[in-house]
Design an enzyme around this catalytic site. Structure first.
Site, short mmCIF file in Angstrom:
data_model
loop_
_atom_site.label_atom_id
_atom_site.label_comp_id
_atom_site.label_asym_id
_atom_site.label_seq_id
_atom_site.Cartn_x
_atom_site.Cartn_y
_atom_site.Cartn_z
N LYS A 30 0.84 -1.20 0.00
CA LYS A 30 0.00 0.00 0.00
C LYS A 30 0.87 1.25 0.00
CE LYS A 30 -2.40 1.68 3.64
NZ LYS A 30 -2.29 3.14 3.59
N ASP A 59 -3.41 4.30 -2.00
CA ASP A 59 -4.39 4.70 -0.99
C ASP A 59 -4.44 6.23 -0.88
OD1 ASP A 59 -6.05 4.79 1.25
OD2 ASP A 59 -4.46 4.22 2.65
N LYS A 61 -7.52 7.94 -1.26
CA LYS A 61 -8.87 8.30 -0.76
C LYS A 61 -9.42 9.57 -1.42
CE LYS A 61 -7.96 6.39 3.85
NZ LYS A 61 -6.50 6.30 3.85
N ASP A 64 -13.83 14.56 -4.03
CA ASP A 64 -13.91 15.84 -4.72
C ASP A 64 -15.20 15.83 -5.54
OD1 ASP A 64 -13.20 18.33 -6.04
OD2 ASP A 64 -11.13 17.87 -5.57
N THR A 118 -11.09 3.80 10.09
CA THR A 118 -10.98 2.93 11.28
C THR A 118 -10.50 3.69 12.52
OG1 THR A 118 -8.87 2.26 10.35
CG2 THR A 118 -10.66 0.69 10.18
N ARG A 208 2.23 -0.53 10.95
CA ARG A 208 3.18 -0.45 12.07
C ARG A 208 3.56 -1.79 12.70
NH1 ARG A 208 -0.01 4.69 14.31
NH2 ARG A 208 -1.58 3.57 13.11
O1 C5P Z 1 0.11 1.22 10.96
P1 C5P Z 1 -1.28 0.72 10.69
O2 C5P Z 1 -1.35 -0.78 10.57
O3 C5P Z 1 -2.28 1.29 11.66
O4 C5P Z 1 -1.58 1.32 9.25
C1 C5P Z 1 -2.85 1.30 8.68
C2 C5P Z 1 -2.75 1.90 7.32
O5 C5P Z 1 -4.04 1.86 6.73
C3 C5P Z 1 -2.29 3.36 7.30
O6 C5P Z 1 -1.55 3.55 6.10
C4 C5P Z 1 -3.59 4.14 7.22
O7 C5P Z 1 -3.45 5.37 6.54
C5 C5P Z 1 -4.46 3.19 6.41
N1 C5P Z 1 -5.91 3.31 6.58
C6 C5P Z 1 -6.52 3.24 7.80
N2 C5P Z 1 -7.88 3.36 7.91
C7 C5P Z 1 -8.62 3.51 6.80
C8 C5P Z 1 -8.01 3.57 5.55
C9 C5P Z 1 -6.63 3.45 5.48
O8 C5P Z 1 -5.84 3.05 8.81
N3 C5P Z 1 -9.94 3.56 6.89
#
Ligand code: C5P
Length: 231
Positions: A30, A59, A61, A64, A118, A208
């Site tokens: 991603k 990603d 998002k 617009d 989320t 992470r």
């Molecule tokens: O580090 P972590 O596992 O929390 O990363 C989640 C990834 O998913 C990040 O890149 C975040 O921007 C992305 N994301 C998210 N929630 C969403 C859409 C994308 O956490 N609804």
């Protein structure tokens, strides 16, 4: 269930290094705001040069007016990525226009709709969207399905209900995954792999817990080889 590794590291070099270490795995990668704003097309080209079979999820998002979103979708399709996303709350006209614009493109990228971020908890969400996460996320997913979008970004908690309200081919991709119960960081509705599987998630996004670990390759192996293939 597939794994998508979020390349959210501070520099392109670190993202590339992580991708190189994972080149033998059948995974999605991603590319998000941080790296695309900084590195642009170059990061996509570099990742594909490491392994042509890496699937890339851009990603960004999009949110617009319909015409601007469709123009952006045409440009994104030129990048050679495999999937990108748009906000469902940008509306049905925007979603339909984007899908129409991509309709005649050979091997077009998949398009996912973002339902509810989320990182929202119920209180914060209601203050903006005027309803519970549960209610709105299902309505959003149905709207995306009606507009012939390929699937949604949602939390693992909503995936099963969304599948029930749409069909099995409607993709659910869930961030906020803490595979083995790691620190939730800023995510509010986290789930582990077992729960994601039980909720019929198609693609889990993990950032992470992989790139901050002492041994990212081992975490990826643990995710791929053990809990997922054991089902
Ligand atoms: O580090 P972590 O596992 O929390 O990363 C989640 C990834 O998913 C990040 O890149 C975040 O921007 C992305 N994301 C998210 N929630 C969403 C859409 C994308 O956490 N609804």
């Amino acid at each position: 269930m597939k794994l998508c590794v979020a390349l959210d590291l501070p520099t392109m070099e670190e993202n590339i290094k992580l991708a190189k270490s994972l080149k033998e795995y059948d995974i999605w990668l991603k590319v998000g705001f941080r790296s695309y704003i900084r590195d642009g097309k170059k990061i996509i080209e570099e990742l594909k040069s490491i392994n042509q079979n890496f699937k890339i999820f851009l990603d960004l998002k999009l949110y617009d007016i319909p015409n601007t979103m469709s123009d952006a979708a045409s440009e994104i399709a030129e990048l050679g990525i495999d999937m990108f996303n748009i906000h469902i709350s940008s509306g049905k006209t925007a979603m339909r226009n984007v899908m129409q614009r991509l309709a005649n493109i050979k091997n077009r990228p998949l398009v996912l709709g973002v339902s509810v971020l989320t990182s929202f908890n119920n209180k914060e969400f209601k203050a903006i969207y005027g309803a519970s996460i549960e209610k709105r996320s299902l309505e959003f997913a149905k709207a995306a399905y009606e507009c012939k979008i390929d699937g949604v970004v949602c939390s693992a908690y909503e995936s099963k209900d969304i599948k029930d309200a749409t069909d099995d081919t409607f993709i659910t991709l869930t961030p906020g995954i803490r595979p083995f119960g790691e620190d939730s960081n800023d995510q509010k509705r986290v789930a582990d792999i077992k729960m994601a599987k039980e909720n019929m998630v198609d693609i889990i996004v993990v950032g992470r817990p992989i790139y901050l670990s002492d041994d990212p390759v081992q975490v990826v192996k643990d995710i791929i080889l053990h809990p997922i293939s054991r089902s």
